[in-house]
Write a protein that holds these residues in place. Structure first.
Motif, mmCIF file in Angstrom:
data_model
loop_
_atom_site.group_PDB
_atom_site.id
_atom_site.type_symbol
_atom_site.label_atom_id
_atom_site.label_comp_id
_atom_site.label_asym_id
_atom_site.label_seq_id
_atom_site.Cartn_x
_atom_site.Cartn_y
_atom_site.Cartn_z
ATOM 1 N N THR A 1 9.036 -6.114 5.193
ATOM 2 C CA THR A 1 8.010 -7.099 4.718
ATOM 3 C C THR A 1 8.246 -6.322 3.363
ATOM 4 O OG1 THR A 1 6.945 -5.743 5.609
ATOM 5 C CG2 THR A 1 7.417 -8.660 6.128
ATOM 6 N N ASP B 1 11.924 2.537 5.582
ATOM 7 C CA ASP B 1 11.176 1.416 5.553
ATOM 8 C C ASP B 1 12.276 1.081 5.724
ATOM 9 O OD1 ASP B 1 10.322 -0.623 4.733
ATOM 10 O OD2 ASP B 1 8.437 -0.022 3.976
ATOM 11 N N LYS C 1 -3.029 -3.260 16.549
ATOM 12 C CA LYS C 1 -3.689 -2.201 15.961
ATOM 13 C C LYS C 1 -4.713 -1.075 16.513
ATOM 14 C CE LYS C 1 -1.802 -2.567 11.504
ATOM 15 N NZ LYS C 1 -0.960 -0.866 10.923
ATOM 16 N N TYR D 1 -1.120 -8.786 16.230
ATOM 17 C CA TYR D 1 -1.407 -7.741 15.061
ATOM 18 C C TYR D 1 -2.911 -6.739 15.249
ATOM 19 C CZ TYR D 1 -2.548 -6.093 9.963
ATOM 20 O OH TYR D 1 -2.820 -5.194 9.290
ATOM 21 N N LEU E 1 0.514 -1.000 -0.540
ATOM 22 C CA LEU E 1 -0.557 -0.076 0.071
ATOM 23 C C LEU E 1 0.506 1.097 -0.129
ATOM 24 C CD1 LEU E 1 -2.989 -1.133 2.466
ATOM 25 C CD2 LEU E 1 -2.857 -0.730 0.303
HETATM 26 P P1 NAD Z 1 3.509 -4.538 3.785
HETATM 27 O O1 NAD Z 1 4.149 -5.660 3.822
HETATM 28 O O2 NAD Z 1 3.457 -4.491 2.031
HETATM 29 O O3 NAD Z 1 3.981 -2.506 4.153
HETATM 30 C C1 NAD Z 1 4.479 -3.119 5.038
HETATM 31 C C2 NAD Z 1 5.800 -2.203 4.884
HETATM 32 O O4 NAD Z 1 5.900 -1.521 6.346
HETATM 33 C C3 NAD Z 1 6.985 -2.876 4.572
HETATM 34 O O5 NAD Z 1 7.130 -2.236 3.334
HETATM 35 C C4 NAD Z 1 7.972 -3.505 5.979
HETATM 36 O O6 NAD Z 1 8.726 -3.370 5.280
HETATM 37 C C5 NAD Z 1 7.415 -1.597 6.414
HETATM 38 N N1 NAD Z 1 8.345 -2.226 7.712
HETATM 39 C C6 NAD Z 1 7.635 -3.149 8.543
HETATM 40 N N2 NAD Z 1 7.951 -2.563 9.659
HETATM 41 C C7 NAD Z 1 8.625 -1.893 9.946
HETATM 42 C C8 NAD Z 1 9.539 -0.640 11.022
HETATM 43 N N3 NAD Z 1 9.663 -1.607 12.166
HETATM 44 N N4 NAD Z 1 9.827 -0.322 10.151
HETATM 45 C C9 NAD Z 1 10.030 1.317 8.925
HETATM 46 N N5 NAD Z 1 9.457 0.649 7.922
HETATM 47 C C10 NAD Z 1 8.378 -1.285 8.957
HETATM 48 O O7 NAD Z 1 1.661 -4.808 3.622
HETATM 49 P P2 NAD Z 1 1.009 -3.886 3.502
HETATM 50 O O8 NAD Z 1 -0.397 -4.718 2.610
HETATM 51 O O9 NAD Z 1 1.236 -2.076 2.174
HETATM 52 O O10 NAD Z 1 0.317 -2.501 4.624
HETATM 53 C C11 NAD Z 1 0.574 -1.695 5.448
HETATM 54 C C12 NAD Z 1 -0.462 -1.146 5.849
HETATM 55 O O11 NAD Z 1 -2.075 -1.087 6.178
HETATM 56 C C13 NAD Z 1 0.184 -1.751 7.291
HETATM 57 O O12 NAD Z 1 -0.009 -0.988 8.448
HETATM 58 C C14 NAD Z 1 -1.273 -2.752 7.226
HETATM 59 O O13 NAD Z 1 -1.737 -2.968 8.865
HETATM 60 C C15 NAD Z 1 -2.989 -2.145 6.929
HETATM 61 N N6 NAD Z 1 -3.292 -2.320 6.150
HETATM 62 C C16 NAD Z 1 -3.714 -2.729 5.222
HETATM 63 C C17 NAD Z 1 -4.405 -3.767 4.598
HETATM 64 C C18 NAD Z 1 -4.453 -4.716 3.596
HETATM 65 O O14 NAD Z 1 -5.235 -5.417 3.218
HETATM 66 N N7 NAD Z 1 -3.264 -4.875 3.076
HETATM 67 C C19 NAD Z 1 -5.440 -4.717 5.069
HETATM 68 C C20 NAD Z 1 -5.779 -3.277 6.035
HETATM 69 C C21 NAD Z 1 -4.579 -2.764 6.837
#
Ligand code: NAD
Length: 322
Positions: A44, A40, A158, A154, A21
């Protein structure tokens, strides 16, 4: 809930900006003429997700762990806090880090917003509703979460992040907002991140059995990434504090999702039933009336179209890595 204003965003920080995202948010902000600082630690996510942006003068990528000290020089108008493992496979492997980034990472991101006088948006999740006893889920529902189940790291991370964001808004005057994101799909999801859509597409394209958790009668409501990004940026520019649900209310059974993916990929992979994960929610559908009322937002991309674009991206990835 805050007033209806349009905030100007000249310079934004996106934590987790190299993730699924986050990378789409960086891209959209740049396209709208904003400068973007992407933070970042590539836990992940990957720099490859933003490689196409690095030649743009307004884009700055910094490797940084949000659970450590965070410093961004210069003015900042907006902090989008998206850093966190997000798929069950990731947060089950990284339980302590998930709690740390939900707590300490959110604390640091809020501190940055406070220091800069910036607008702050927390990426919360529909998982705060747990295995819901109210359907569809409105923002007023408090949820049904098992704090000590495997998904608790998780969900509770949140929920804590929401409490912290609210405390900074109420007691520290930070212009902070919460969006509760429902399942979102699209290009740049990792093929092996364990979420149903990338898993099914990858298996179908490879001609492998499509692994269906349980009987597949459990439902999910899935939003195409472009719609979600539009909603998040509308929330960022508004003066509303939320929480506001963002997701697509069209509810599909997981079995239907798998059948549609088999049809869209032209695959003859068989369906293989595997055990349901512990505490896997039975139903999931956002009540999006608040987002419609406050932001004039509703999803536009139909499932068939979003699926076609996503399948095309995964097929291209498979071809280029072959
Ligand atoms: P993703 O794993 O692709 O992205 C998360 C990013 O955070 C990664 O690039 C990872 O390297 C980075 N990260 C993790 N820990 C970190 C840290 N300590 N310092 C710096 N960077 C760090 O996941 P996503 O699907 O893109 O989700 C992004 C956000 O949106 C998350 O917070 C997630 O909880 C929220 N979210 C996503 C969804 C979905 O459907 N994709 C749904 C609900 C909430």
């Amino acid at each position: 809930m805050g007033e209806s204003v349009m905030r100007e965003i000249r310079r934004a920080v996106v934590t987790g900006g190299a993730g699924f995202l986050g990378s789409h948010l960086c891209e959209a902000l740049l396209a709208q003429g904003c400068e973007v600082v992407c933070l970042d630690n590539f836990l992940t996510g990957t720099p490859a997700n933003v490689a196409h942006l690095t030649h743009q003068p307004g884009f700055h990528l910094h490797r940084c762990d949000l659970t450590d000290f965070v410093h961004v020089p210069g003015e900042v108008d907006l902090v989008l806090h998206f850093a966190s493992p997000a798929s069950p496979i990731d947060y089950l492997q990284l339980p302590i880090h998930t709690l740390k980034v939900g707590a300490i990472g959110t604390w640091h991101a809020l501190g940055l917003a406070k220091d800069k006088g910036a607008r702050f948006v927390l990426a919360s999740t529909s998982e705060v509703y747990g295995d819901p006893l109210v359907h569809p889920q409105p923002e007023t529902y408090w949820g049904n979460v098992n704090p000590i189940g495997p998904r608790g790291v998780y969900d509770e991370g949140k929920r804590y992040g929401e409490a912290l964001t609210t405390a900074y808004r109420v007691s520290e005057g930070v212009d902070a907002a919460i969006v509760r994101i429902f399942n979102t799909y699209g290009p740049r999801m990792r093929p092996h991140d364990g979420r149903a859509i990338p898993t099914f597409i990858n298996q179908a394209l490879a001609g492998e059995p499509v692994t269906m958790a349980g009987d597949g009668e459990q439902t999910r409501s899935i939003c195409y990434v472009d719609d979600l990004v539009r909603g998040i940026l509308a929330m960022a520019r508004s003066g509303h504090s939320g929480p506001v649900n963002l997701g697509n209310p069209t509810e599909l059974s997981v079995l239907q999702i798998a059948r549609d993916i088999l049809a869209a990929t032209g695959s003859s992979s068989p369906l293989e039933h595997v055990a349901r994960p512990v505490d896997d929610p039975q139903v999931r559908r956002p009540d999006t009336s608040l987002a419609e009322e406050l932001l004039g937002w509703e999803p536009r991309v139909p499932w068939a179209e979003g699926l076609e674009r996503t399948v095309a991206w995964f097929a291209e990835q498979q071809r280029s890595s072959a």
